[in-house]
Design a protein around this motif. Sequence first.
Motif, short mmCIF file in Angstrom:
data_model
loop_
_atom_site.label_atom_id
_atom_site.label_comp_id
_atom_site.label_asym_id
_atom_site.label_seq_id
_atom_site.Cartn_x
_atom_site.Cartn_y
_atom_site.Cartn_z
N LEU A 65 0.83 -1.21 0.00
CA LEU A 65 0.00 0.00 0.00
C LEU A 65 0.86 1.25 0.00
O LEU A 65 0.56 2.24 -0.69
CB LEU A 65 -0.92 -0.02 1.22
CG LEU A 65 -1.99 1.07 1.30
CD1 LEU A 65 -2.94 1.01 0.11
CD2 LEU A 65 -2.78 0.93 2.61
N ALA A 66 1.96 1.21 0.75
CA ALA A 66 2.87 2.36 0.79
C ALA A 66 3.53 2.61 -0.57
O ALA A 66 3.68 3.75 -1.01
CB ALA A 66 3.94 2.15 1.86
N GLU A 67 3.91 1.53 -1.25
CA GLU A 67 4.53 1.67 -2.58
C GLU A 67 3.53 2.24 -3.59
O GLU A 67 3.85 3.14 -4.37
CB GLU A 67 5.08 0.33 -3.06
CG GLU A 67 6.34 -0.12 -2.34
CD GLU A 67 7.45 0.92 -2.39
OE1 GLU A 67 7.75 1.41 -3.51
OE2 GLU A 67 8.00 1.25 -1.34
N VAL A 68 2.32 1.69 -3.59
CA VAL A 68 1.28 2.23 -4.46
C VAL A 68 0.98 3.67 -4.07
O VAL A 68 0.79 4.55 -4.92
CB VAL A 68 0.00 1.36 -4.38
CG1 VAL A 68 -1.15 2.01 -5.13
CG2 VAL A 68 0.27 -0.03 -4.91
N GLY A 69 0.95 3.92 -2.77
CA GLY A 69 0.68 5.27 -2.26
C GLY A 69 1.67 6.31 -2.76
O GLY A 69 1.29 7.44 -3.07
N LYS A 70 2.94 5.92 -2.86
CA LYS A 70 3.94 6.86 -3.37
C LYS A 70 3.64 7.28 -4.80
O LYS A 70 3.75 8.46 -5.17
CB LYS A 70 5.34 6.23 -3.31
CG LYS A 70 5.91 6.10 -1.91
CD LYS A 70 7.24 5.35 -1.93
CE LYS A 70 7.74 5.10 -0.52
NZ LYS A 70 8.98 4.29 -0.51
N ARG A 71 3.23 6.32 -5.63
CA ARG A 71 2.91 6.62 -7.03
C ARG A 71 1.65 7.46 -7.13
O ARG A 71 1.59 8.42 -7.90
CB ARG A 71 2.77 5.33 -7.83
CG ARG A 71 4.05 4.49 -7.88
CD ARG A 71 4.00 3.44 -8.97
NE ARG A 71 2.92 2.49 -8.82
CZ ARG A 71 3.03 1.37 -8.11
NH1 ARG A 71 4.16 1.06 -7.50
NH2 ARG A 71 2.00 0.52 -8.03
N VAL A 72 0.64 7.10 -6.34
CA VAL A 72 -0.62 7.85 -6.38
C VAL A 72 -0.43 9.25 -5.83
O VAL A 72 -0.97 10.22 -6.36
CB VAL A 72 -1.72 7.08 -5.62
CG1 VAL A 72 -2.99 7.92 -5.52
CG2 VAL A 72 -2.01 5.75 -6.29
N LYS A 73 0.39 9.37 -4.78
CA LYS A 73 0.66 10.70 -4.20
C LYS A 73 1.33 11.60 -5.23
O LYS A 73 1.01 12.80 -5.33
CB LYS A 73 1.56 10.54 -2.97
CG LYS A 73 2.00 11.87 -2.31
CD LYS A 73 0.83 12.54 -1.64
CE LYS A 73 1.28 13.69 -0.72
NZ LYS A 73 1.86 14.82 -1.43
N ALA A 74 2.23 11.04 -6.04
CA ALA A 74 2.90 11.84 -7.06
C ALA A 74 1.90 12.35 -8.09
O ALA A 74 1.99 13.50 -8.55
CB ALA A 74 3.98 11.00 -7.75
N ILE A 75 0.94 11.51 -8.45
CA ILE A 75 -0.10 11.94 -9.40
C ILE A 75 -0.95 13.04 -8.77
O ILE A 75 -1.21 14.09 -9.40
CB ILE A 75 -0.99 10.75 -9.82
CG1 ILE A 75 -0.16 9.67 -10.52
CG2 ILE A 75 -2.11 11.22 -10.74
CD1 ILE A 75 -0.91 8.35 -10.72
N CYS A 76 -1.39 12.83 -7.54
CA CYS A 76 -2.22 13.83 -6.86
C CYS A 76 -1.49 15.17 -6.72
O CYS A 76 -2.09 16.24 -6.89
CB CYS A 76 -2.62 13.32 -5.48
SG CYS A 76 -3.84 11.98 -5.50
N SER A 77 -0.20 15.10 -6.44
CA SER A 77 0.58 16.33 -6.25
C SER A 77 0.62 17.17 -7.52
O SER A 77 0.62 18.40 -7.45
CB SER A 77 2.00 15.99 -5.79
OG SER A 77 1.98 15.38 -4.52
N ARG A 78 0.63 16.51 -8.68
CA ARG A 78 0.63 17.25 -9.94
C ARG A 78 -0.64 18.07 -10.11
O ARG A 78 -0.64 19.09 -10.80
CB ARG A 78 0.78 16.29 -11.13
CG ARG A 78 2.13 15.62 -11.21
CD ARG A 78 2.45 15.19 -12.63
NE ARG A 78 1.50 14.24 -13.18
CZ ARG A 78 1.61 12.92 -13.06
NH1 ARG A 78 2.63 12.39 -12.40
NH2 ARG A 78 0.72 12.11 -13.61
#
Length: 207
Positions: free
Chosen positions: A45-58
């Motif tokens: 979940l943390a690994e997926v979270g890092k990728r999703v967080k990067a998308i959200c940050s954009r």
Amino acid sequence: MLLYAVTDSSFATENYTFEMQIEAALKGGVTLLQLREKNMETRELAEVGKRVKAICSRYGVPMVIDDDTEAAYLCGADGVHVGQGDMSPAEVRRILGNNAIVGVTAKTVEQALKAQNQGASYIGTGAAFPTYTKKDTYVISHDTIREICDSLRIPVVAIGGISYENVEMLKGTHIDGVAVVSAIFSKKDIETETKRLKERVISIIEK
């Protein structure tokens, strides 16, 4: 809190991946995203979270994780959403810091006031309508939703079975927004459906 999207990777396909779906929802105007993937262990979940967080940050949109405070810490999420049987908001803040977004599920005024007093950032309440994406919940009356909204200083979002077709029934409950799963992620054209839903939610939110 206006249009709060809750993920469900079971809607993803080979041609319309989980991350593609999330980006489409963000393009459509989602204002907060919750990563809720009950079948993932903390590390995954943390690994997926890092990728999703990067998308959200954009898109300048905060991302919170459902229940798993450790995963939220590991991936740098903006916060976490907890249920009645999970950590208190105060405990979450000791791990994630005072600036973390901490959402709490509440079905009664008493639960909501307790969460607010413990430092919750917002309340998620429902189910507003019958729902098939969360099995361990039940519908509460729209009068109860309004009573919760009118009792608190912090924002309240309604969740549970909300769709483009029925969201207008929540007018007058004084909610600050709605949280949805299938109303966004089950659609073939997520970006367009998100825009349509957001416009309708804006129309029922009292200024």
